[in-house]
Design a protein around this motif. Structure first.
Motif, PDB file in Angstrom:
ATOM      1  N   SER A  50     -53.559  -2.689   7.334  1.00 35.88           N
ATOM      2  CA  SER A  50     -54.587  -3.085   8.225  1.00 35.88           C
ATOM      3  C   SER A  50     -55.733  -3.390   7.433  1.00 35.88           C
ATOM      4  N   ARG A  51     -56.071  -4.801   7.755  1.00 41.29           N
ATOM      5  CA  ARG A  51     -57.418  -5.099   7.079  1.00 41.29           C
ATOM      6  C   ARG A  51     -58.141  -6.277   8.374  1.00 41.29           C
ATOM      7  N   ARG A  52     -59.206  -5.983   8.419  1.00 46.48           N
ATOM      8  CA  ARG A  52     -60.176  -6.873   9.357  1.00 46.48           C
ATOM      9  C   ARG A  52     -61.209  -7.653   8.641  1.00 46.48           C
ATOM     10  N   TRP A  53     -61.547  -8.619   8.681  1.00 48.96           N
ATOM     11  CA  TRP A  53     -62.700  -9.347   8.370  1.00 48.96           C
ATOM     12  C   TRP A  53     -63.824  -9.593   9.653  1.00 48.96           C
ATOM     13  N   VAL A  76     -60.086 -12.057  11.933  1.00 47.69           N
ATOM     14  CA  VAL A  76     -61.379 -12.329  11.504  1.00 47.69           C
ATOM     15  C   VAL A  76     -62.419 -12.024  12.898  1.00 47.69           C
ATOM     16  N   VAL A  77     -63.408 -11.482  12.878  1.00 47.75           N
ATOM     17  CA  VAL A  77     -64.533 -11.491  14.151  1.00 47.75           C
ATOM     18  C   VAL A  77     -65.794 -12.007  13.341  1.00 47.75           C
ATOM     19  N   THR A  78     -66.535 -12.703  14.237  1.00 47.40           N
ATOM     20  CA  THR A  78     -67.746 -13.072  13.972  1.00 47.40           C
ATOM     21  C   THR A  78     -68.783 -12.137  14.633  1.00 47.40           C
ATOM     22  N   PRO A 116     -64.990 -10.699  20.177  1.00 44.39           N
ATOM     23  CA  PRO A 116     -63.785 -11.430  20.227  1.00 44.39           C
ATOM     24  C   PRO A 116     -63.623 -11.943  18.999  1.00 44.39           C
ATOM     25  N   GLU A 117     -62.010 -12.076  18.798  1.00 49.32           N
ATOM     26  CA  GLU A 117     -61.482 -12.787  17.744  1.00 49.32           C
ATOM     27  C   GLU A 117     -61.708 -13.988  17.385  1.00 49.32           C
ATOM     28  N   ALA A 118     -62.151 -14.485  15.954  1.00 51.27           N
ATOM     29  CA  ALA A 118     -62.393 -15.879  15.858  1.00 51.27           C
ATOM     30  C   ALA A 118     -61.057 -16.647  15.445  1.00 51.27           C
ATOM     31  N   HIS A 119     -61.213 -17.942  15.951  1.00 50.01           N
ATOM     32  CA  HIS A 119     -59.948 -18.493  15.741  1.00 50.01           C
ATOM     33  C   HIS A 119     -60.543 -20.233  15.684  1.00 50.01           C
ATOM     34  N   ASP A 244     -59.582 -17.799  25.330  1.00 44.36           N
ATOM     35  CA  ASP A 244     -58.481 -16.958  25.236  1.00 44.36           C
ATOM     36  C   ASP A 244     -58.812 -15.995  24.314  1.00 44.36           C
ATOM     37  N   ARG A 245     -59.913 -16.006  23.267  1.00 41.13           N
ATOM     38  CA  ARG A 245     -60.142 -14.834  22.467  1.00 41.13           C
ATOM     39  C   ARG A 245     -61.029 -13.876  23.154  1.00 41.13           C
ATOM     40  N   PHE A 246     -61.361 -13.911  24.431  1.00 35.94           N
ATOM     41  CA  PHE A 246     -62.105 -12.714  25.176  1.00 35.94           C
ATOM     42  C   PHE A 246     -61.011 -12.273  26.140  1.00 35.94           C
ATOM     43  N   ARG A 247     -60.937 -10.902  25.981  1.00 36.47           N
ATOM     44  CA  ARG A 247     -59.984 -10.220  26.818  1.00 36.47           C
ATOM     45  C   ARG A 247     -60.373  -9.939  28.250  1.00 36.47           C
ATOM     46  N   SER A 248     -61.618 -10.098  28.625  1.00 38.49           N
ATOM     47  CA  SER A 248     -61.928  -9.959  29.946  1.00 38.49           C
ATOM     48  C   SER A 248     -63.294 -10.827  30.449  1.00 38.49           C
TER      49      SER A 248
END
Length: 347
Positions: A50-53, A76-78, A116-119, A244-248
Motif C-alpha cells: 500500500s502506497r499513497r502519494w 494521489v491526494v493534493t 479528496p483523491e486527485a484524478h 465524484d472524488r469527494f466522499r460526501s
C-alpha cells in the motif's frame, strides 16, 4: 502504509517517504523531465504494498507530476499549502527547505485521511486554463485603464458620467476625441492604450462566450441555480475537478472553505470564517450568495431568519454559502449522472 510526500517546484521535485507513524524512510530529489519522473516512480517501488502519494497543491508547477503519477495508476491526494504549513510548524525541525516541506506534506496527508483523491479531468483542465487566461487579460486591461485614466485627466478629457472604460462604444468616442487634440506624446500614448484596451476587451468577450458554450452542456443543473451564471459555473466546475472524488457533501464543503469553525467556550455557540479550502471556489459561492440576496426569495428568507435569531448579516451570509455548497454538490452529481443524487432547492 507508506505515504510519499512531494514538494514540487518548477525545475525539481523533492520526495520523502514516511511510514504510518510519520517516520522518514527515504528521500530523493529529481528533475521535472519525463525521465526524472520515471526515476521517482522507480525509487518509490522499494516500498511495495500500500502506497499513497501526497503532493502539495501548487497550481502551476505540479501539473506534469500529477499527470505522470495518475497516468501510472498511483493513488494521489493534493495537500493544501496551509495544511502543509501547519504540519511543518508542529515538527521539531526548524526552518524551511524542500527536505523539510516534503515530509510535512506527507504527515499532513496522514493527519487528514479524508482528503479528496486527485484524478485527471481534461474538460475541467481546459475550462480552468481558459478561465485563467481570461482573468489574466481582465487584470491586464484594468492596469491599462488605470494608466489611461491619468492621461485623460492630464489632457482634460472628461468622461461622460456612468461610462466605463471597458465599453467599446465609450472607447471609440474617446479615440475620436483624442484624435482631434494636439496633445503631443501624451495624446499618442492615450490613443495607443485605447487601441490595446479595445483589442483585449474583444478577446475577453470571445473567451467568455467560448467558456459559456463549453459549460452549458456539461452542467445544466448547476446553471439552473439562481445567481449562477456561465462564468461562475465554469469556475465551480474547474476548481471542483470531478465531484465524484469527494466522499460526501461535507467533504465538498471543506474543500470549498465553507465548513464552519467553532470558536466558543461557554454557553454561546459561535462560528468564525473558515479561511481554509479553495479560495477561488469559495469566491464563486460568494458571488452566487450575494446575487441570491438580491433576486431569490428563499435565500432572502434564510438570511432574515438567521439575523432575527441574533446572527450578524456576515454570519448569515456564511450560513447561506454553506447551504449553497450542498446545493452545488448535489447539482454537480446530477450533471455527472451519479446514482442516488437528490436535488435540494437553492436557498
Amino acid at each position: 502504509m507508506v505515504v510519499v510526500g512531494v514538494d514540487p517546484h518548477k525545475h525539481s521535485h523533492t520526495a520523502v517517504a514516511v511510514d504510518s507513524n510519520g517516520r522518514e524512510l527515504g528521500q530523493i530529489t529529481v528533475g521535472n523531465t519525463a525521465a526524472e519522473l520515471i526515476r521517482l516512480l522507480e525509487w518509490a517501488q522499494r516500498w511495495p504494498g500500500s502506497r499513497r502519494w501526497a503532493v502539495e497543491d501548487c497550481r502551476h508547477v505540479a501539473g506534469s507530476l500529477l499527470r505522470a503519477l495518475l497516468g501510472t495508476g498511483q493513488a494521489v491526494v493534493t495537500v493544501p499549502p496551509k495544511l502543509m504549513a501547519r504540519a511543518r510548524a508542529s515538527a521539531r525541525t526548524r526552518g524551511k527547505s524542500d527536505p523539510i516541506d516534503a515530509p510535512a506534506v506527507a504527515r499532513a496527508a496522514l493527519r487528514e485521511p479524508d482528503l479528496p483523491e486527485a484524478h485527471l479531468d481534461e474538460q475541467a483542465l481546459q475550462i480552468r486554463l481558459l478561465l485563467d487566461h481570461r482573468e489574466d487579460l481582465v487584470a491586464e486591461r484594468t492596469r491599462m485603464i488605470n494608466r489611461l485614466g491619468w492621461h485623460l485627466h492630464d489632457l482634460e478629457v472628461a468622461l461622460p458620467r456612468g461610462q466605463a472604460l471597458n465599453r467599446i462604444t465609450t472607447l471609440n468616442r474617446l479615440r475620436e476625441q483624442i484624435g482631434r487634440l494636439a496633445g503631443g506624446v501624451r495624446a499618442e500614448i492615450a490613443a495607443e492604450l485605447i487601441e490595446r484596451i479595445i483589442t483585449v476587451t474583444r478577446r475577453v468577450g470571445q473567451l467568455k462566450r467560448r467558456i459559456e458554450a463549453q459549460v452549458q452542456p456539461l452542467v445544466p443543473h448547476l446553471l439552473a441555480i439562481p445567481g449562477c451564471g456561465g462564468l461562475t459555473a465554469a469556475k465551480v466546475l474547474a476548481e471542483t475537478a470531478g465531484v465524484d472524488r469527494f466522499r460526501s457533501s461535507a467533504a465538498f464543503a471543506m474543500h470549498a472553505g465553507t465548513a464552519p469553525i467553532p470558536v466558543w467556550a461557554g454557553n454561546r455557540a459561535r462560528f468564525r470564517l473558515n479561511r481554509g479550502g479553495n479560495r477561488q471556489f469559495n469566491a464563486a459561492l460568494h458571488r452566487i450568495a450575494v446575487t441570491q440576496l438580491r433576486i431569490h426569495r428563499p435565500a432572502q428568507a434564510l438570511v432574515q431568519r438567521r439575523t432575527a435569531a441574533g446572527n450578524s448579516k456576515t454570519e448569515a451570509l456564511r450560513v447561506l454559502r454553506r447551504h449553497l455548497a450542498d446545493v452545488v454538490y448535489h447539482r454537480l452529481r446530477a450533471d455527472t449522472g451519479s446514482p442516488g443524487t437528490c436535488h435540494p432547492e437553492a436557498g
